[in-house]
Structure formats: structure tokens, C-alpha cells
Design an enzyme around this catalytic site. Structure first.
Site, mmCIF file in Angstrom:
data_model
loop_
_atom_site.group_PDB
_atom_site.id
_atom_site.type_symbol
_atom_site.label_atom_id
_atom_site.label_comp_id
_atom_site.label_asym_id
_atom_site.label_seq_id
_atom_site.Cartn_x
_atom_site.Cartn_y
_atom_site.Cartn_z
ATOM 1 N N CYS A 77 0.836 -1.204 0.000
ATOM 2 C CA CYS A 77 0.000 0.000 0.000
ATOM 3 C C CYS A 77 0.878 1.264 0.000
ATOM 4 C CB CYS A 77 -0.995 -0.042 1.161
ATOM 5 S SG CYS A 77 -2.314 1.187 0.999
ATOM 6 N N HIS A 175 -3.759 -4.851 -0.114
ATOM 7 C CA HIS A 175 -3.294 -5.434 1.144
ATOM 8 C C HIS A 175 -3.388 -6.955 1.058
ATOM 9 C CE1 HIS A 175 -2.991 -1.789 3.618
ATOM 10 N NE2 HIS A 175 -3.970 -1.333 2.858
ATOM 11 N N GLU A 177 -2.426 -9.049 3.175
ATOM 12 C CA GLU A 177 -2.782 -9.570 4.502
ATOM 13 C C GLU A 177 -4.274 -9.475 4.793
ATOM 14 O OE1 GLU A 177 -2.331 -5.181 5.330
ATOM 15 O OE2 GLU A 177 -1.516 -6.612 3.893
#
EC number: 4.3.2.10
Length: 193
Positions: A77, A175, A177
Site C-alpha cells: 500500500c 493489502h 494480509e
């Protein structure tokens, strides 16, 4: 394998650490130059505003270190955006790893772009085993236009770089994650580079 998540006060670091733990690895949070230099893999996260994040990197000397790293580095990001040569956000000079300037989405689309989008035109080992048009999670108002280093695209009013790569440096605007199984696969691919 020693995995270091750069801890410079801009961040989504705990969620990245948990995602890596789910893959069976431990990651260390650190801003120590020697520890980062000696890592096998480095993750450069970022949530927040570009100019204040760059200020934190300069304050800790990490702005000089990051571009010299030789191991695989993944910017996430804002981390990816700071790896570009500049950003319109706060008129910020970046780390100049990627030869592209980050710009703001036009007023014809709602900003920030928040939520799920599809990635296409995948061109890297980072996306091995990931199919075209998989959904990934994004939150951003600024983007890197398409360039020679683009390895994945998203469309939001225009097509832009969802991911970048140059040598050992990788960046994702999304992202991983927070991107469910697809994101987990991308992180796993990064860790096996």
C-alpha cells in the site's frame, strides 16, 4: 528464514505479522538497520499519509537503507507508493526504486477506493498459482499509473498498477494480509522467492 517487517510508525504491521504467522513463519518488527540488512525477506508496510511517513523514514535513516537492500523486499500500500520516485500526496519525494510518480484519482471516481477489486494482467512469480480476476482488498486515494514495472493491474475509472516489480523489489497497492486466500498465496509466493 528471518522475516523483518519494517516498523517505522506507519502501519498495518500487526495484521501482516498475523498473516505471516498463519503461513507458519514468525516475523520480527524492527527499525534496526542491521537487523533489516540481515533479514532474508523484508516487508515494508504503510498506512497513512505519504509526506509524514517519508519524514519518519528520513528521521530513522531508513530512507537511505531501503533502496540498497539486496534481498526480496515487499512494499504494501503506502509502502509501495513510497518506493516510487514521488507522490502528489503532500508533494512527497519518494525512494525512487520504481520509476513512476504516484498521483491522485480524478474527481470522477469516489475516493478513497475502499473494498474489493479484481487484479488482471499478472506478470510475476509473485502471482504464481493466482488466476486472473481474483479479488484483492484495497484502501487508497492515490495510485501508480501503468509503467514498465507494472506486474498487475486494477481498474477504477482507469487502469492502474496494482503491483510493481524491479529487481528484488516488489510492491502491491492492495493489502495481501487482508485479501483472504489470494493474499495469503501472494505472501507465500513472496516468502518463497
Amino acid at each position: 528464514m528471518k522475516i523483518v517487517i519494517i516498523n517505522y510508525g506507519a502501519g498495518n504491521i500487526q495484521s501482516i505479522k498475523f498473516a505471516i504467522k498463519r503461513l507458519g513463519y514468525n516475523a520480527v518488527l524492527s527499525n534496526d538497520v542491521e537487523e533489516i540488512k540481515n533479514a532474508d525477506k523484508v516487508i515494508f508496510p504503510g498506512v497513512g499519509e505519504a509526506s509524514s511517513a517519508m519524514h519518519k523514514l528520513r528521521f530513522s535513516g531508513l530512507d537511505k537503507l531501503i533502496p540498497t537492500l539486496k534481498q526480496p523486499v515487499l512494499g504494501i500500500c503506502l509502502g509501495m507508493q513510497l518506493m516510487c520516485h514521488s507522490s502528489e500526496e503532500g508533494n512527497t519525494k519518494g525512494l525512487s526504486i520504481f520509476d513512476v510518480a504516484v498521483v491522485k484519482f480524478s474527481s470522477s471516481v469516489k475516493v478513497p477506493q475502499i473494498g474489493w477489486n479484481q487484479i488482471t494482467n499478472l506478470k510475476s512469480k509473485l502471482f504464481e498459482g493466482v488466476t486472473e480476476k481474483e479479488h484483492i482488498y484495497l484502501v487508497h486515494s492515490f495510485y501508480a499509473p501503468l509503467c514498465n514495472e507494472t506486474i498487475a493491474e486494477c481498474s477504477y475509472g482507469i487502469n492502474y498498477s496494482a503491483a510493481l516489480q524491479k529487481d528484488n523489489f516488489y510492491g502491491t497497492q492492495f493489502h495481501p494480509e487482508k485479501s483472504s486466500n489470494v493474499g495469503e498465496k501472494i505472501l507465500e509466493n513472496f516468502l518463497s522467492l
